[in-house]
Enzyme design. Structure first.
Site, PDB file in Angstrom:
ATOM      1  N   GLU A   1       2.330   1.942  -3.184  1.00  0.00           N
ATOM      2  CA  GLU A   1       1.184   2.897  -4.339  1.00  0.00           C
ATOM      3  C   GLU A   1       1.201   4.329  -3.639  1.00  0.00           C
ATOM      4  OE1 GLU A   1      -3.426   3.667  -3.160  1.00  0.00           O
ATOM      5  OE2 GLU A   1      -3.248   1.181  -2.375  1.00  0.00           O
ATOM      6  N   HIS A   2       1.382   4.928  -2.932  1.00  0.00           N
ATOM      7  CA  HIS A   2       1.426   6.490  -2.860  1.00  0.00           C
ATOM      8  C   HIS A   2       2.522   6.383  -3.571  1.00  0.00           C
ATOM      9  CE1 HIS A   2      -1.630   7.072   0.904  1.00  0.00           C
ATOM     10  NE2 HIS A   2      -1.567   5.583   0.604  1.00  0.00           N
TER      11      HIS A   2
ATOM     12  N   GLU B   1      -3.488   8.034   7.721  1.00  0.00           N
ATOM     13  CA  GLU B   1      -4.456   6.994   7.370  1.00  0.00           C
ATOM     14  C   GLU B   1      -5.345   6.121   8.042  1.00  0.00           C
ATOM     15  OE1 GLU B   1      -5.698   4.573   2.879  1.00  0.00           O
ATOM     16  OE2 GLU B   1      -4.139   6.030   3.008  1.00  0.00           O
TER      17      GLU B   1
ATOM     18  N   HIS C   1       0.645  -1.332  -0.024  1.00  0.00           N
ATOM     19  CA  HIS C   1      -0.040   0.560   0.160  1.00  0.00           C
ATOM     20  C   HIS C   1       1.030   1.466   0.011  1.00  0.00           C
ATOM     21  CE1 HIS C   1      -2.361   3.331   2.302  1.00  0.00           C
ATOM     22  NE2 HIS C   1      -2.787   3.131   0.798  1.00  0.00           N
TER      23      HIS C   1
END
Length: 456
Positions: free
Chosen positions: A87-88, A164, A84
């Site tokens: 992905e950023h 997040e 993840h």
């Protein structure tokens, strides 16, 4: 788990299939004749990139999705969250597209873009006017090969990921309980580790971790490119050869999913939290997916889940909410689109003044009746029709088709698995549904989850 599923809902599977409304009007005795499936155009580049084109002239727009066959369940021990996090970082620039400019360029031409990570895959997508297709293909191919992972970009983005995590998980009691439930089912591995990662491990992720994950998994031979919208197979092939064709293939690690899960079951886990306003009861059973376990039960379990938990028409909702009024909601969740084993979950929200013991007793009674007496043919027929209706209502979206092909092909499936899905649903028999129910609904292979107020 029932409340937070990253995998796609079963009803969206059929968004491509061109099923017509008359299918739903047929009687159960004449349900078999399905309209022909529109054929997607597909080809493979020399470097191993699989390309799928879903032409549609309904609007002058196109959607590009690149799916990588890697997700959080492919992470190394101690590196949770790296899939993840990368992905950023994929938005942080290449030598030709500076950090932060990718999304700005897409927005300047009137488009939108985003990305998502799940247990088995990571995907990036853009929607733009049809005449901007070359632009987004050029930029996406560029970051497939030329991402810059720099410390000055990584450190602040790591703080974004931690925030997040705090917002979406740590501040949500249900999400925290889901993490405990998943670990109880799968162990501290694979699907038992949160996609976003554990905070103590996210804080240690650095440039070397991101670069290594990128180098090992982001390759054309580990990806699927899907273009949907106002274009043609020939046009996409020319652009794909031009921009993705030069990207070098890599040696990609083999993917592994363990079937040695469910140790120490049955278990009950609970979370008491002052932030809980509405208690919840749920029970998750280990279940096969399309790819692992007793896979022959997967389509029957989809029908079973819809018959039991298909909104206000499902058996559980009618029995517990409408008839007995002991619950505010009752639902069933099951998604077989996974490389590893899945779960089949029942969830009940109790009515005011009702206890968790009453919810468990009610669920036990309903499950006992199901296993003893089975489902009626009318319930099974209705469940099939609702699944197929979901396909019809979803087909207008440019994203539904790419998502189904992408999630299927990145979890070991084939084009035929997508194209033949409606026929396989229609072919499910009552006996198959009951065999699946008896195989999966086994309390000895389940986790019961209780979400409670602090003083409840």
């Amino acid at each position: 788990m029932l409340r937070r599923r990253d995998l796609l809902a079963a009803g969206s599977v059929a968004s491509l299939f061109g099923l017509a409304a008359p299918l739903l009007a047929q009687t159960k005795a004449s349900m078999p004749a399905l309209p022909p499936v529109p054929q997607a155009k597909t080809f493979e580049l020399a470097n191993g990139l699989q390309v799928i084109v879903l032409p549609s002239a309904r609007a002058p727009i196109v959607n590009q999705m690149v799916w990588y066959k890697v997700g959080s369940a492919d992470e190394a021990p101690g590196k949770s969250g790296i899939a993840h996090f990368l992905e950023h970082l994929m938005f942080k620039g290449t030598p030709s597209v500076p950090a932060g400019e990718f999304s700005k360029i897409v927005a300047r031409v009137g488009g939108s873009d985003n990305a998502f990570t799940s247990y088995d895959y990571t995907a990036y997508f853009q929607t733009v006017a049809a005449d901007q297709l070359e632009l987004i293909m050029r930029m996406e191919a560029d970051r497939m090969a030329n991402l810059i992972v720099a410390e000055q970009e990584l450190l602040p983005e790591r703080d974004v990921v931690l925030e997040e995590r705090r917002t979406r998980t740590d501040s949500q009691p249900a999400a925290l309980l889901d993490e405990v439930t998943r670990e109880a089912l799968y162990g501290r591995q694979g699907y038992g580790i949160p996609v976003i990662g554990f905070p103590q491990e996210i804080r240690t992720l650095g440039v070397a971790d991101a670069q290594s994950f990128y180098d090992h998994h982001y390759a054309p031979n580990n990806a699927v490119l899907i273009i949907a919208g106002d274009t043609s197979g020939d046009a996409v092939r020319a652009l794909a050869e031009k921009y993705y064709g030069p990207v070098a293939r890599k040696t990609v690690p083999a993917r592994q999913r363990s079937d040695a899960i469910g140790q120490g079951l049955p278990r009950t886990v609970e979370r008491r939290d002052r932030r809980v306003a509405q208690p919840e009861w749920s029970r998750d059973y280990i279940a096969p997916s399309y790819r692992m376990g007793e896979t022959r039960h997967a389509y029957a379990l989809l029908v079973l889940a819809q018959a039991l938990g298909g909104g206000q028409t499902g058996r559980l909702y009618r029995a517990l909410v409408l008839d007995n009024k002991i619950a505010l909601d009752a639902s069933v969740g099951y998604s077989p689109q996974a490389l590893g084993l899945a779960s089949f979950g029942i969830g009940i929200t109790p009515a005011p003044q009702r206890t968790m013991a009453e919810m468990e007793a009610a669920a036990r009674q309903q499950v006992g009746t199901l296993l003893r007496d089975g489902l009626g043919e009318d319930e099974i027929d209705g469940a099939k029709r609702r699944l197929l209706a979901g396909a019809i209502y979803a087909r207008d979206s440019l994203s539904s088709g790419p998502r189904m092909y992408g999630s299927t092909l990145t979890t070991g499936g084939t084009m035929a698995d997508v194209d033949e899905w409606p026929a396989r649903i229609v072919a499910v028999t009552r006996q198959q549904v009951m065999d699946a129910a008896h195989a999966v609904i086994d309390d000895s292979r389940s986790v019961t989850s209780l979400l409670l107020p602090e003083n409840g």
